[in-house]
Structure formats: C-alpha cells, structure tokens
Write a protein that holds these residues in place. Structure first.
Motif, PDB file in Angstrom:
ATOM      1  N   HIS A 200       0.682  -1.024  -0.029  1.00 15.04           N
ATOM      2  CA  HIS A 200      -0.029   0.147  -0.034  1.00 15.04           C
ATOM      3  C   HIS A 200       1.118   1.307  -0.108  1.00 15.04           C
ATOM      4  N   TYR A 201       1.888   1.094   0.377  1.00 15.65           N
ATOM      5  CA  TYR A 201       3.002   2.416   0.078  1.00 15.65           C
ATOM      6  C   TYR A 201       4.294   2.321  -0.499  1.00 15.65           C
ATOM      7  N   ALA A 202       4.853   3.160  -1.197  1.00 15.03           N
ATOM      8  CA  ALA A 202       6.075   3.161  -1.888  1.00 15.03           C
ATOM      9  C   ALA A 202       6.858   4.390  -1.728  1.00 15.03           C
ATOM     10  N   TYR A 203       8.247   4.401  -1.773  1.00 18.21           N
ATOM     11  CA  TYR A 203       9.067   5.440  -1.832  1.00 18.21           C
ATOM     12  C   TYR A 203       9.159   5.967  -3.362  1.00 18.21           C
ATOM     13  N   LEU A 204       9.044   7.188  -3.487  1.00 14.83           N
ATOM     14  CA  LEU A 204       9.316   7.781  -5.112  1.00 14.83           C
ATOM     15  C   LEU A 204      10.415   8.738  -5.116  1.00 14.83           C
ATOM     16  N   LYS A 205      11.422   8.208  -5.812  1.00 17.87           N
ATOM     17  CA  LYS A 205      12.582   9.162  -5.945  1.00 17.87           C
ATOM     18  C   LYS A 205      12.337   9.912  -7.091  1.00 17.87           C
ATOM     19  N   ILE A 206      12.493  11.459  -6.877  1.00 18.93           N
ATOM     20  CA  ILE A 206      12.331  12.036  -8.109  1.00 18.93           C
ATOM     21  C   ILE A 206      13.642  12.879  -8.630  1.00 18.93           C
ATOM     22  N   SER A 207      14.474  12.700  -7.892  1.00 20.07           N
ATOM     23  CA  SER A 207      15.779  13.378  -8.304  1.00 20.07           C
ATOM     24  C   SER A 207      17.131  12.534  -7.685  1.00 20.07           C
ATOM     25  N   GLU A 208      18.281  12.793  -8.325  1.00 13.92           N
ATOM     26  CA  GLU A 208      19.592  12.329  -7.709  1.00 13.92           C
ATOM     27  C   GLU A 208      20.319  13.528  -7.510  1.00 13.92           C
ATOM     28  N   GLY A 209      21.210  13.377  -6.295  1.00 14.08           N
ATOM     29  CA  GLY A 209      22.340  14.439  -6.524  1.00 14.08           C
ATOM     30  C   GLY A 209      21.863  15.706  -5.570  1.00 14.08           C
ATOM     31  N   CYS A 210      22.673  16.738  -5.399  1.00  5.86           N
ATOM     32  CA  CYS A 210      22.369  17.851  -4.751  1.00  5.86           C
ATOM     33  C   CYS A 210      23.415  19.011  -5.081  1.00  5.86           C
ATOM     34  N   ASP A 211      22.924  20.156  -5.178  1.00  4.24           N
ATOM     35  CA  ASP A 211      23.822  21.232  -5.651  1.00  4.24           C
ATOM     36  C   ASP A 211      23.968  22.254  -4.521  1.00  4.24           C
ATOM     37  N   ARG A 212      23.715  21.816  -3.197  1.00  7.19           N
ATOM     38  CA  ARG A 212      23.590  22.768  -2.009  1.00  7.19           C
ATOM     39  C   ARG A 212      24.948  22.812  -1.456  1.00  7.19           C
ATOM     40  N   HIS A 213      25.807  21.903  -1.322  1.00  2.58           N
ATOM     41  CA  HIS A 213      27.342  22.050  -0.774  1.00  2.58           C
ATOM     42  C   HIS A 213      27.220  22.593   0.372  1.00  2.58           C
ATOM     43  N   CYS A 214      26.514  22.218   1.481  1.00  2.00           N
ATOM     44  CA  CYS A 214      26.638  22.445   2.715  1.00  2.00           C
ATOM     45  C   CYS A 214      28.021  22.122   3.207  1.00  2.00           C
ATOM     46  N   ALA A 215      28.463  22.805   4.517  1.00  2.00           N
ATOM     47  CA  ALA A 215      29.990  22.578   4.598  1.00  2.00           C
ATOM     48  C   ALA A 215      30.303  21.276   5.265  1.00  2.00           C
ATOM     49  N   TYR A 216      29.299  20.706   5.948  1.00  2.00           N
ATOM     50  CA  TYR A 216      29.614  19.519   6.706  1.00  2.00           C
ATOM     51  C   TYR A 216      29.070  18.234   5.766  1.00  2.00           C
ATOM     52  N   CYS A 217      28.378  18.312   4.683  1.00  3.02           N
ATOM     53  CA  CYS A 217      27.803  17.461   3.944  1.00  3.02           C
ATOM     54  C   CYS A 217      28.764  16.555   2.829  1.00  3.02           C
ATOM     55  N   ALA A 218      28.672  15.395   2.918  1.00  5.32           N
ATOM     56  CA  ALA A 218      29.425  14.745   1.819  1.00  5.32           C
ATOM     57  C   ALA A 218      28.804  14.103   0.616  1.00  5.32           C
ATOM     58  N   ILE A 219      27.306  14.271   0.758  1.00  2.94           N
ATOM     59  CA  ILE A 219      26.604  13.825  -0.459  1.00  2.94           C
ATOM     60  C   ILE A 219      26.728  14.451  -1.561  1.00  2.94           C
ATOM     61  N   PRO A 220      27.205  15.464  -1.947  1.00  4.75           N
ATOM     62  CA  PRO A 220      27.468  15.966  -3.365  1.00  4.75           C
ATOM     63  C   PRO A 220      28.692  15.342  -3.658  1.00  4.75           C
TER      64      PRO A 220
ATOM     65  N   GLU B 111      -0.226   5.151  -1.218  1.00  2.00           N
ATOM     66  CA  GLU B 111       0.448   6.212  -0.384  1.00  2.00           C
ATOM     67  C   GLU B 111       1.933   6.243  -0.923  1.00  2.00           C
ATOM     68  N   PHE B 112       2.480   7.510  -1.144  1.00  2.00           N
ATOM     69  CA  PHE B 112       3.721   7.855  -1.959  1.00  2.00           C
ATOM     70  C   PHE B 112       4.513   8.556  -0.977  1.00  2.00           C
ATOM     71  N   GLN B 113       5.571   8.224  -0.497  1.00  2.25           N
ATOM     72  CA  GLN B 113       6.604   9.009   0.164  1.00  2.25           C
ATOM     73  C   GLN B 113       7.716   9.577  -0.985  1.00  2.25           C
ATOM     74  N   VAL B 114       7.333  10.911  -1.158  1.00  2.00           N
ATOM     75  CA  VAL B 114       8.295  11.439  -2.396  1.00  2.00           C
ATOM     76  C   VAL B 114       9.488  12.099  -1.636  1.00  2.00           C
ATOM     77  N   ILE B 115      10.697  11.308  -2.255  1.00  3.69           N
ATOM     78  CA  ILE B 115      11.955  11.578  -1.786  1.00  3.69           C
ATOM     79  C   ILE B 115      13.117  12.129  -2.599  1.00  3.69           C
ATOM     80  N   ALA B 116      14.049  13.008  -2.239  1.00  5.71           N
ATOM     81  CA  ALA B 116      15.105  13.305  -2.817  1.00  5.71           C
ATOM     82  C   ALA B 116      16.047  13.704  -1.822  1.00  5.71           C
ATOM     83  N   GLN B 117      17.469  13.935  -2.324  1.00  5.89           N
ATOM     84  CA  GLN B 117      18.218  14.771  -1.592  1.00  5.89           C
ATOM     85  C   GLN B 117      17.750  16.287  -1.245  1.00  5.89           C
ATOM     86  N   GLU B 118      17.176  16.742  -2.316  1.00  7.08           N
ATOM     87  CA  GLU B 118      16.639  17.773  -1.926  1.00  7.08           C
ATOM     88  C   GLU B 118      15.351  18.252  -2.933  1.00  7.08           C
ATOM     89  N   LEU B 119      14.104  17.930  -2.337  1.00  6.72           N
ATOM     90  CA  LEU B 119      13.139  17.833  -3.339  1.00  6.72           C
ATOM     91  C   LEU B 119      12.684  19.343  -3.785  1.00  6.72           C
TER      92      LEU B 119
END
Length: 435
Positions: free
Chosen positions: A135-155, A183-191
């Motif tokens: 009845h529920y699923a995750y829905l990924k709408i993008s990859e990556g991140c352009d934010r470049h916060c000082a502490y974050c290794a994701i980019p 039910e949809f859990q919309v997810i992204a590193q930065e939606l």
C-alpha cells in the motif's frame, strides 16, 4: 532452476529504491531475489552500501566483511558491492577488500546484471520490485544535490542535482497505483530544487499537484526539503489538495546566524523563524519534521542557547538531532577544526532531545479524543499498527489498535478515535469500517 540473489540495503530510502530497481532487473532476467535476508544463502549477494557518515560507513564495511567470510566458507558463491560507499571509495575498497567479486557505484549498478549474463543472453528490462508493504512506496524524483553545505559529503558522492523527467515520474505513479499502491513517500536529497536543473524553475509544486490528480493516489508525503529559497506555492498545493499530507520533512540543522553561515546554509535566523510561521499560517495543522545538528566547529554556548530557545518556540511535531561528525573531503573538514569536545557534543545532544521529548509528549497527548484517518501497516501481537497522515513509515509515531476491536485489513483506511498517547505512540479504536 532460477539463480538466487540476496540484496542487502544499507542507509536511506533513496538507496532502497535503487535496490528495488536492481531486484526488478534481476527478476526480469530469470533470477529469484530476496531482500534484507537475516541469513543470506543465495548464490549471489549484493550489498547496497551507505557512505554518508562514519557510523554508516562502518556498518557497511562490517557487513561486507561478514559476507566475505561467508563466501570464504562456501555459504555464498559471489559477492558484489554497490552504492554510496563504493562510489566514493572504489580504489580503497578494491585494495582492502579484494574478496568482493566486483564493486559498482551509485549509478552504474545496472551493469551488474549485464556482467552476469552471457554474451548470448541480452539483458531484459525490468520493473522495479517494491519491497515495502504493497500500500505504500517510496518515489525518488531526483538524484544528487547542488547545495554544498559545509558538513555534507552527499554532493561528493552523488554529484550535481538531476531531476527525473516529470512524465516519467507520473507514469511510475500510475503503474504503482495499478499494482495497489495508495501512499507515496516522495523523496530526494533536496526535493524543493526539483526542476531547477532542467529549466531554471522550481517545479516541485507542479509535480505534486499533478500527482495528486491521479486517481487512486490517497496520500502524498514530502521528504527532505531545504529552507533557503523555499517554493511557497508548494504550501498552496498542500493546503488545497486533500491527498497531499500536511507533513513536511525539512532539515534546518541550526538557527544561529553564526552557525548557519559557517554551515553554508544560505539562510538566516530571521528567515528560518519566518519560514516556520508561514508554514503554520498557510497550512493549518501541518506537522513539520526536522533535523538539527549540535557541535559543529565553532559552536559556542550562546549558539546552543539560541538553538534551545528555537526548539522551545517552534514546538516541532517531529524532530531528530545528531552530533557533528567530521567527514573527509567536505568544506568543514578542510577549513575548520573539529573543536567542540565529544562530551560537550553529547551533553548538548542530550539536552536538546530532552526538550523535544517533552514537546512530543504534549503534542501527541493533544490528539487524544480526536478522530483521525489511519492506514493499517501490519498486525503485531495484540495490536493492528497504523499511521496517520502526519506519520512517515518507520521514523514517526504509530497508532496501535487492539486486535479485539474488530477485523481490520492491512493497507486499508479507517476512522480511529485516539484514546491514549505515549511519547511516541498513540492508541485508538476504530469507529467505522473503510473511510
């Protein structure tokens, strides 16, 4: 007989979607897959790793080591590693853990199936195998991140933000609805950045509005927004569309201008307060989930006091916090000394979570006596376990309904009167069958 594959997922729900995509590809090519088996016995084991913070990296490496030992003992035949850890540390892993048959990164994991096929057997395209309850699923709408916060290794791991085509996402929603997903859990590193990389415009509100209009979509829940340059039209959609949950997961990290500047968050204390006020004003009843960080380099007692006062003022419905952990290659690792002692970090973390625990208990208690729409996730012991629109799976409070109450079905919605509350859970009784 079909070959068997065990896929083990470490880390976040975005990784889970990648594992589900790989499972669908394997199954389309004649393999039998299991997910997150406690005792992998398949001929092939694939570990989808996390490389976000030190604890996650250690957990991924320990899992690989255990499976390498299982391979040595003959309990599995082949071991493959994919995901964030191998994307970031490929050369080091190949050198230190040669027992792994092959490493794949965050984006080339589909090649794994092709590598296992013979030249006379072309790879068949597969449909994603959803591992969550139907009845529920995750829905990924993008990859990556352009934010470049000082502490974050994701980019450093995932690269620049890449939005999926809108029609591709909507078609996936239609397919999942046809298969029983409500039910949809919309997810992204930065939606909230969705669409900016394609035509310079924030398209998240447009995407969610179109999703909400697809018949059969009962709930849409939004994860991982960013406070700077927030797309205000998203609040209109949340307010107007009944199937868009009044819930937003938005990591704020801190509130003092000193910390926000050092963290490179591109938002101010005043803007953060205004953000919360406007969300609550424009979407009455909204539940905000956030994450805060203590112990970032240079955090003073005054900075922490500002953060405590903010938590007391904001009264977040959902809040988590963690202590800063230095990640190699990040701006903060290169430019700041990790100068807050570990015992001070832990003390601050404990203090802020104690404040939040009292707030959470009060806010959950306010729900007692109310009738709320609940979806049933599972039956567990003497209770059916469900969630309201304000609760995301696995991380938020659940609603416990006595089995003796009546026969309920997993994946169905019910009106439930809340009869009692604890700090992180609610208790209730159904007042009707199927809303």
């Amino acid at each position: 007989m079909k070959k068997t594959v065990d896929i083990i997922t470490m880390g976040c729900s975005k990784n889970l979607v990648d594992s589900e995509t790989l499972m669908g590809l394997f199954e389309a090519n004649g393999y039998h897959c299991t997910h997150d088996s406690e005792d992998p016995q398949g001929e092939i084991v694939v570990v989808n790793t996390c490389g976000f913070i030190n604890d996650a990296k250690e957990e991924s490496i320990n899992t690989i080591l255990e499976l390498a030992e299982a391979k040595k003992e003959g309990r599995i035949k082949k071991l493959f590693v994919m995901g964030c850890l191998s994307e970031r540390y490929l050369a080091e892993l190949e050198k230190e853990l040669p027992e792994v048959d092959k490493y794949y990164g965050k984006f080339n994991y589909r090649q794994l199936v092709a590598d296992l096929q013979s030249e006379t057997m072309p790879v068949c395209e597969g449909r994603r195998h959803v591992t969550t309850p139907r009845h529920y699923a995750y829905l990924k709408i993008s990859e990556g991140c352009d934010r470049h916060c000082a502490y974050c290794a994701i980019p450093l791991i995932t690269g620049r933000h890449q939005s999926r085509p809108m029609e591709e996402i909507l078609e996936e929603v239609r397919q999942l609805v046809a298969e029983g997903t409500k039910e949809f859990q919309v997810i992204a590193q930065e939606l909230t950045y969705y669409g900016v990389d394609t035509d310079g415009k924030q398209r998240i509100a447009e995407l969610i509005e179109k999703m909400a209009e697809i018949p059969g979509v009962e709930w849409i829940r939004l994860h991982y927004a960013y406070p700077a340059h927030f797309p205000w039209d998203l609040l209109r959609v949340m307010r107007e569309k009944k199937n868009v949950c009044k819930y937003l997961d938005i990591a704020l990290q801190h509130v003092s201008d000193h910390m926000l500047s050092r963290m490179q968050r591109h938002v101010t204390k005043a803007e953060t307060y205004e953000l919360i006020e406007r969300m609550r004003r424009e979407v009455p009843g909204i539940h905000i989930r956030t994450t805060l960080m203590v112990g970032f380099p240079g955090e003073t007692d005054e900075d922490f006091e500002e953060l405590k006062e903010f938590v007391k003022w904001a009264r977040f419905e959902r809040m988590g916090a963690f202590a800063y952990s230095e990640e190699e290659g990040t701006y903060s690792e290169k430019h700041f000394k990790d100068d807050v002692p570990e015992d001070v970090k832990q003390s601050r973390l404990d203090k802020i979570m104690r404040i939040q625990q009292n707030i959470s208990a009060d806010l959950e208690a306010e729900k007692v006596g109310k009738v709320m729409k609940v979806i049933i996730d599972r039956k567990e012991g003497d209770y059916y376990v469900g969630r309201t629109e304000f609760c995301s799976p696995e991380v938020d409070p659940e609603v416990l309904i006595p089995v003796s109450d009546q026969q309920l079905k997993t994946g169905e919605f019910y009106d439930v009167r809340i009869t009692d509350s604890e700090e992180f859970d609610l208790y209730g009784t159904t007042i009707n069958i199927n809303i």
